[in-house]
Scaffold this motif. Structure first.
Motif, PDB file in Angstrom:
ATOM      1  N   ASN A 464       0.829  -1.193   0.000  1.00 31.66           N
ATOM      2  CA  ASN A 464       0.000   0.000   0.000  1.00 31.66           C
ATOM      3  C   ASN A 464       0.866   1.246   0.000  1.00 31.66           C
ATOM      4  OD1 ASN A 464      -2.386  -1.600   0.379  1.00 31.66           O
ATOM      5  ND2 ASN A 464      -1.838  -1.794   2.532  1.00 31.66           N
ATOM      6  N   ASN A 465       0.403   2.269  -0.744  1.00 34.99           N
ATOM      7  CA  ASN A 465       1.010   3.591  -0.697  1.00 34.99           C
ATOM      8  C   ASN A 465       2.507   3.543  -0.982  1.00 34.99           C
ATOM      9  OD1 ASN A 465       1.130   6.355  -0.360  1.00 34.99           O
ATOM     10  ND2 ASN A 465       1.502   6.233   1.838  1.00 34.99           N
ATOM     11  N   ASN A 488      -4.678  -3.621  -3.419  1.00 37.43           N
ATOM     12  CA  ASN A 488      -4.425  -2.724  -2.298  1.00 37.43           C
ATOM     13  C   ASN A 488      -5.667  -2.687  -1.420  1.00 37.43           C
ATOM     14  OD1 ASN A 488      -3.965  -0.491  -0.606  1.00 37.43           O
ATOM     15  ND2 ASN A 488      -2.798   0.578  -2.176  1.00 37.43           N
ATOM     16  N   THR A 491      -6.531   3.161   0.943  1.00 41.86           N
ATOM     17  CA  THR A 491      -6.987   4.196   0.024  1.00 41.86           C
ATOM     18  C   THR A 491      -5.829   5.049  -0.484  1.00 41.86           C
ATOM     19  OG1 THR A 491      -7.407   5.680   1.884  1.00 41.86           O
ATOM     20  CG2 THR A 491      -9.255   4.328   1.106  1.00 41.86           C
ATOM     21  N   ASP A 492      -4.633   4.498  -0.428  1.00 39.80           N
ATOM     22  CA  ASP A 492      -3.459   5.249  -0.842  1.00 39.80           C
ATOM     23  C   ASP A 492      -3.229   5.111  -2.353  1.00 39.80           C
ATOM     24  OD1 ASP A 492      -2.758   5.862   1.916  1.00 39.80           O
ATOM     25  OD2 ASP A 492      -2.321   3.732   2.079  1.00 39.80           O
ATOM     26  N   THR A 493      -2.115   5.661  -2.798  1.00 35.64           N
ATOM     27  CA  THR A 493      -1.774   5.603  -4.219  1.00 35.64           C
ATOM     28  C   THR A 493      -0.591   4.677  -4.439  1.00 35.64           C
ATOM     29  OG1 THR A 493      -2.588   7.837  -4.651  1.00 35.64           O
ATOM     30  CG2 THR A 493      -0.997   6.928  -6.211  1.00 35.64           C
ATOM     31  N   GLY A 512      -9.491  -1.864  -1.310  1.00 33.99           N
ATOM     32  CA  GLY A 512      -9.280  -0.441  -1.099  1.00 33.99           C
ATOM     33  C   GLY A 512      -9.746   0.404  -2.263  1.00 33.99           C
ATOM     34  N   TYR A 514      -8.426   2.820  -3.938  1.00 37.78           N
ATOM     35  CA  TYR A 514      -7.121   3.433  -4.097  1.00 37.78           C
ATOM     36  C   TYR A 514      -6.878   3.855  -5.540  1.00 37.78           C
ATOM     37  CZ  TYR A 514      -5.605  -1.105  -5.977  1.00 37.78           C
ATOM     38  OH  TYR A 514      -5.468  -2.247  -6.726  1.00 37.78           O
TER      39      TYR A 514
END
Length: 947
Positions: A464-465, A488, A491-493, A512, A514
């Motif tokens: 994640n992220n 993922n 909710t990150d990128t 997520g 994301y």
């Protein structure tokens, strides 16, 4: 000039920066300035009455540095600030040397001597004096790194002895004797940053068989040469990597010498199988404990000399572990091949030793048989370093980080790979043999030669992220048959940085909501976004192009956002291989779809700022073309010319499944390539379960694609749309162009030649179920002309069909007189222009006072069947093709002034004001017709119906 160290209040100990200790004369008063590069510094009997320490607490400079013992005791140099010597260094026996800073010799002329007097240097030593010579006066021992940047290093006949744990030689030295002696530290090493010369003796010695010395090049895969011409070489308990020993030296000692690859000029200890034996513990033990656990045969006697070298194969077999709950601790930094095949009692294997947690594997690794939860802890790594071809069998074990650091080496993973840590490809080739892989991310952001072969399995990355895929252009990627999955849960990128690669399939999924950013321009077979669990965002880096053969998403309603990364420069999605892309529930901003007329989104999608090359599906386009707002259009699967369904008696559910043309592949599973040949005739009946008779009579779509050369995209979006727009728009111009005798051909711009070969072919009996004799009399154009005595040109223009006569009760003579040429034009004396304006049938009948029966006899053309109130079965037989049914929207109870109302009310919800406009258009047409027709002679019409 000289500077003398003097005591302060009889105390010699002090800091270099304290001017009270510096005097311009031997034993004189303090307070002189600090020494410079031109000053000799002298420490002698007058410096202190007893032992003392001088601490270098600031950057210190001097010419010569000369030490002598005080009247009593000995001096010590301490500190860690830089010490720059522009002359010679002379130490005294018995003095202390705890100084650990960087010492640099900077003489640029003459020969400067270095006398160690038995001391050991603890800090880095650099020789950097162009034109200077730095000559040893005795043996020099150092535990730190040594560097020759400029000048000449002259060892005389003295030895350089390296005693540190991890030491580096930078620059090319010439040694008389070079000795590197290992310590009790597992990670002891000597790294060569350049080629070296040894004229006397080279001694490379580890601490023990398991505490081994590693001698290597500073650049993996780039060999460093030790020229030993005329020298003697002794190697014991040392491993070499990327080292060339040249000059055919004399071999003194060669004991347990290890080959880590890239070496030449030395004959290493012969590779052998080494066996783990249980010892007194039943199998528990440390890998380094050769005395108790390593033997030359299965069940043999253990001994220190049996420790497995990098070129050996270590075998843990059935006899190695005699009971459950045993643990083997991997406490070495380097290993050869390791094979747990056949081990019993599922031992636990743990990684790591003090200070590091990495296995360097110089062969294959087979973990089959060990506890599957053994080695997967975060922070650990298995690194493949071998130069040949090796295999990894995980045996179901959850793996730690996997590193490939193997120039000219290939590691092939032979079974499923699962890890919560990264896969890091530094150099070499990593191949997954058609197996599924799960890891946190993939890293290969290097300039070395690397290759990744994904095989035909899935390659799932779950972090994640983070930069979830990070590689550079120099990575060679073979992704044929594979699917890379990004998953993922937050909710990150996640960022995919590739350097520009060709992938097979990319799937973006997971719980997520994301975003995934794709950098660089890449090629994909399919990008699939699965937003079934949560909405997803795809960010295409500004100005880059992602070329895809297919772009799909799940069937759910969670929105997929497609956008760029920043500013207003669009990312590009380019479709390859022909065909179109259709998506729904997508939100678009700053994206370019290429080529034109390829990228489409449904009615539940939004097209925002900076979007080009995307369009709504033809259903939405139809609404826009006739001025209906998006909110006025029914659901996309239903606004597929529902009128046509009602006209030919097909249920609405069928329309949703079949008559939507472009939607049909998605609904009934027909491949896009089948569009032109599958959405017509019997095939569609078999596919969507519609009665054969309905197909034969109504769904003639193939004529468009095959006979008039309309492409699939044109057929689905434009061919039907044009007539639909004209019909619903109801302008006078539309009437002229659409509702004439040749309504279909002229309405969609088909040449007369098309009529000859497309609309009346002898396949018609098979297609619409007519008997052959009826076909010859009614549906074959040229035989028709022979039957009714019409010229060939008349046949092409008139579409006269004997079927009408038989079904409407018109005699053959009337057909001969009435159905030739422009039919009604010649039959009732109307000019062609009037025909074009007045072909509304029922109003015309009222205007020219023809009886209903006359209408049935005189206006018996396709239009008559569609407009006047003929029975439902006749309508279904006469509409002739799906085009007319869908476009005109005939219904069972249709009258000339009500068909538009039915379309408006049931299909596109036209407002009352619009309905009024439509009526006004028709009324205007009727009034014009009445004025012109009223001036024509019709004296015989009421009696016989024709001139």
């Amino acid at each position: 000039m000289a500077k003398y160290w003097v005591p302060v209040a009889t105390v010699g100990t002090g800091n270099w920066s304290d001017t009270a200790h510096w005097s311009d004369s031997d034993g004189g008063a303090g307070g002189a300035s600090l020494p410079t590069s031109g000053d000799n510094v002298i420490f002698n009997t007058n410096s202190s009455p007893a032992s003392y320490t001088v601490t270098v607490d600031v950057a210190a400079n001097c010419a010569d540095m000369i030490w002598a013992n005080p009247a009593s005791g000995s001096p010590t140099l301490a500190g860690s600030s830089a010490l720059n010597i522009y002359g010679s260094l002379t130490r005294v026996a018995g003095m202390g040397w705890t100084y650990s800073g960087t010492r640099t010799h900077l003489a640029t002329s003459g020969t400067k001597t270095i006398t160690s007097a038995g001391t050991t240097d603890l800090g880095p030593i650099t020789f950097n004096g162009s034109g200077g010579t730095f000559q040893l006066s005795d043996n020099w021992t150092t535990s730190a790194n040594i560097t020759l940047t400029a000048g000449t290093f002259a060892p005389n006949t003295y030895a350089v002895i390296l005693t540190g744990t991890a030491q580096t030689i930078t620059g090319s030295f010439t040694f008389a004797t070079l000795t590197r002696t290992g310590t009790a530290t597992f990670t002891d090493s000597l790294t060569l940053n350049a080629n070296q010369t040894v004229t006397g003796t080279l001694n490379l010695t580890g601490n023990s068989s398991s505490n081994r010395l590693m001698v290597k090049s500073n650049t993996l895969g780039t060999a460093r040469t030790i020229n030993c011409t005329g020298a003697t070489v002794n190697i014991t308990d040392a491993d070499l990597q990327d080292i060339v020993i040249s000059g055919s030296p004399t071999v003194g000692t060669n004991t347990r010498s290890g080959d880590c690859g890239g070496n030449t000029g030395w004959t290493f200890t012969t590779p052998a199988d080494k066996f783990w034996v249980p010892g007194a513990t039943g199998g528990t033990g440390s890998w380094s404990d050769a005395t108790n656990h390593w033997a030359l045969s299965d069940g043999g006697a253990a001994g220190a000399n049996n420790y497995p070298l990098p070129q050996d194969t270590a075998k843990i077999v059935a006899s190695s572990v005699t009971a459950a709950s045993k643990t083997i601790t991997m406490d070495e930094p380097r290993y050869g091949s390791i094979d747990f095949t056949g081990v019993l009692n599922t031992p636990t294997v743990t990684l790591g030793f003090a200070g590091t947690y990495m296995w360097d594997i110089y062969g294959s690794l087979n973990l089959s048989g060990i506890n599957t939860a053994s080695i997967g802890s975060s922070g650990y790594a298995v690194e493949f370093c071998g130069r040949g071809s090796y295999n990894l069998y995980t045996g179901g074990v959850t793996m730690p980080q996997l590193n490939i650091n193997a120039p000219l080496g290939t590691c092939t993973v032979q079974d499923a790979f699962v890890s919560s840590s990264p896969i890091n490809l530094l150099i070499g080739t990593l191949t997954f043999n058609n197996i599924n892989v799960s890891a946190s991310r993939f890293l290969s952001n290097y300039t070395t030669t690397r290759a990744l072969n994904l095989g035909t399995g899935t390659f799932t990355l779950t972090n994640n992220n983070i930069a979830i895929w990070n590689s550079t252009v120099s990575l060679s990627l073979n992704a044929t048959g594979s699917t890379v999955v990004i998953s993922n849960s937050l909710t990150d990128t996640n960022t995919i940085t590739t350097g520009g690669k060709t992938f097979n399939n990319l799937t973006i999924q997971g719980a997520g909501a994301y975003a995934t950013t794709i950098s660089d321009s890449n090629t994909f077979n399919t990008i699939n976004i699965d937003a079934s669990a949560a909405a997803k965002t795809l960010k295409i880096t500004n100005g880059t192009t992602q070329t895809v053969a297919n772009f799909t998403r799940d069937a759910g309603t969670n929105v997929v956002t497609i956008t760029n990364t920043s500013s207003t420069t669009a990312g590009i999605l380019a479709k390859s291989g022909g065909g179109t892309i259709s998506l729904d529930y997508v939100a678009l901003t700053y994206n370019t779809g290429s080529p034109a007329n390829t990228w489409h989104c449904g009615a539940n999608s939004t097209i925002g700022a900076g979007v080009t090359g995307w369009s709504k599906e033809f259903v939405q386009m139809t609404a826009e073309a006739i001025g209906i707002t998006e909110s006025g259009v029914m659901a996309p699967m239903a606004w597929v010319l529902k009128v046509g369904a009602e006209a030919i008696g097909i249920t609405d559910s069928f329309i949703k499944r079949a008559l939507s043309v472009r939607y049909t592949p998605n609904v009934v599973g027909i491949a896009d390539s089948l569009m032109r040949r599958a959405l017509s005739n019997r095939l569609i009946a078999e596919t969507v379960g519609i009665a054969d008779s309905a197909i034969k009579r109504a769904l003639s779509v193939r004529l468009f694609a095959d006979d008039i050369g309309i492409t699939d995209a044109e057929n689905t979006r434009f061919a039907l749309l044009k007539s639909c727009n004209e019909a619903i728009g109801v302008t006078e111009d539309a009437i002229r162009r659409s509702w004439l005798t040749k309504i279909t051909a002229e309405g969609i711009g088909i040449a007369d030649s098309f009529i000859k070969r497309a609309w009346s072919i002898r396949l018609t009996p098979d297609s619409i179920g007519l008997v052959d004799s009826f076909f010859k009399r009614a549906f074959s154009i040229r035989p028709e002309s022979e039957t009714v005595g019409v010229t060939d040109s008349g046949t092409r223009r008139a579409w006269s069909v004997r079927m009408l006569a038989e079904n409407l009760g018109i005699s053959d003579s009337i057909i001969k007189r009435a159905y030739s040429n422009r039919l009604v034009s010649e039959a009732i004396g109307l000019t062609d222009s009037i025909i074009k304006r007045m072909w509304s049938v029922k109003p015309t009948a009222e205007q020219i006072t023809l009886s209903d029966m006359s209408i049935r006899r005189a206006w018996a053309v396709r239009m008559a069947a569609e407009v006047i109130a003929i029975t439902d079965s006749l309508v279904r037989r006469m509409i002739s093709s799906r085009l007319i049914a869908e476009t005109v929207g005939v219904i069972d109870s249709m009258l000339s002034l009500r068909w538009l109302m039915k379309i408006s009310n049931e299909v596109i919800a036209i407002t009352d004001s619009m309905r009024g406009i439509l009526f006004q258009v028709l009324r205007t047409a009727v009034k014009k017709a009445r004025m012109k027709v009223s001036r024509l002679p019709f004296t015989r019409i009421d009696k016989e119906g024709f001139l």
